[in-house]
Design an enzyme around this catalytic site. Structure first.
Site, mmCIF file in Angstrom:
data_model
loop_
_atom_site.group_PDB
_atom_site.id
_atom_site.type_symbol
_atom_site.label_atom_id
_atom_site.label_comp_id
_atom_site.label_asym_id
_atom_site.label_seq_id
_atom_site.Cartn_x
_atom_site.Cartn_y
_atom_site.Cartn_z
ATOM 1 N N LYS A 203 0.850 -1.192 0.000
ATOM 2 C CA LYS A 203 0.000 0.000 0.000
ATOM 3 C C LYS A 203 0.884 1.240 0.000
ATOM 4 O O LYS A 203 1.808 1.363 0.822
ATOM 5 C CB LYS A 203 -0.866 -0.043 1.260
ATOM 6 C CG LYS A 203 -2.157 0.721 1.171
ATOM 7 C CD LYS A 203 -3.013 0.380 2.383
ATOM 8 C CE LYS A 203 -4.279 1.187 2.418
ATOM 9 N NZ LYS A 203 -4.973 1.039 3.705
HETATM 10 C C1 E4P Z 1 -8.258 2.243 3.975
HETATM 11 O O1 E4P Z 1 -7.439 1.629 3.373
HETATM 12 C C2 E4P Z 1 -8.037 2.845 5.284
HETATM 13 O O2 E4P Z 1 -7.343 1.902 6.082
HETATM 14 C C3 E4P Z 1 -9.306 3.154 6.030
HETATM 15 O O3 E4P Z 1 -10.448 2.727 5.309
HETATM 16 C C4 E4P Z 1 -9.392 4.545 6.534
HETATM 17 O O4 E4P Z 1 -10.600 4.698 7.245
HETATM 18 P P1 E4P Z 1 -10.830 5.904 8.264
HETATM 19 O O5 E4P Z 1 -11.002 7.154 7.465
HETATM 20 O O6 E4P Z 1 -12.098 5.527 8.988
HETATM 21 O O7 E4P Z 1 -9.631 5.958 9.152
#
Ligand code: E4P
Length: 218
Positions: free
Chosen positions: A85
């Site tokens: 990622k």
């Molecule tokens: C996605 O890859 C992120 O880990 C996640 O969905 C972020 O979510 P949040 O905005 O609730 O922290």
């Protein structure tokens, strides 16, 4: 539509994976920090990768392209189901191109606009993660972003998968399904909210009461 669990909590991942509810996992440095304690992050990724068969997104923390590539190679070497990622920055897209050319799957994260999603696809991203909830948080309409990216990717026959992220409640999931996001990543709380319906509970209660009144066993 693929469902990923948005957590680094191995017991939550096992619970959902053992019921066959999830196709993979996404993590981010904040989620990893919650479970890291004194533990080794690589051990945590290994435990997650053995708890679920599908893709596990593991995020780099370097901010320069070379550093991201080095971390990405290291993460990808941990297990066959790791997806690296990367943040949607110039360095992240550069690293995405390099890792993609080496056959490593990538998830370009922190996407907040359709042009950003187009650039992630150009860099060869396997997945792009548009953040719905964080756009809602600042008074925007996160779902519009999912719809725009779906339209752009369909217009140009782009195969990068749209991974709806920052999902905060079941309606985000319903709308992502209707728009045609390829995948969604859900916090455990939202995953279990999805299976609940008051009419299911009420219906089951009535079925069981009626059966009990017969005094019979199956
Ligand atoms: C996605 O890859 C992120 O880990 C996640 O969905 C972020 O979510 P949040 O905005 O609730 O922290």
């Amino acid at each position: 539509m693929k469902i990923f669990l948005d957590t680094a909590d191995v017991s939550e991942i096992r619970r959902a994976a053992d019921s066959g509810l999830i196709d993979g996992v996404t993590t981010n440095p904040s989620l990893m920090a919650k479970v890291a304690g004194d533990g080794d992050p690589q051990e945590i990724f290994l435990a997650i990768c053995s708890a679920v068969e599908g893709p596990v997104s593991a995020e780099v923390v370097a901010v320069d392209a070379d550093g991201m590539v080095a971390e990405g190679r290291k993460l990808a070497g941990l297990a066959a189901n790791i997806v690296v990622k990367l943040p949607l920055t110039e360095a992240g897209l550069r690293a995405c191109r390099v890792l993609t050319s080496e056959g490593i799957e990538t998830n370009v994260t922190l996407c907040f606009s359709a042009p950003q999603a187009l650039l992630a696809a150009k860099a060869g991203a396997t997945y792009v993660s548009p953040f719905i909830g964080r756009i809602d948080d600042i008074g925007g309409e996160g779902m519009q972003l999912i719809a725009q990216i779906r339209q752009v990717y369909d217009n140009y026959g782009i195969h990068t998968q749209i991974l709806a992220a920052s999902i905060r409640h079941p309606l985000h999931m319903v709308e992502s399904m209707m728009i045609g996001a390829d995948c969604a990543t859900l916090p455990p709380k939202v995953l279990y909210q999805l299976m609940k319906h008051p009419l299911t509970d009420r219906g089951l209660e009535a079925f069981l009461a009626d059966w009990k009144s017969t005094g019979k066993d199956l």
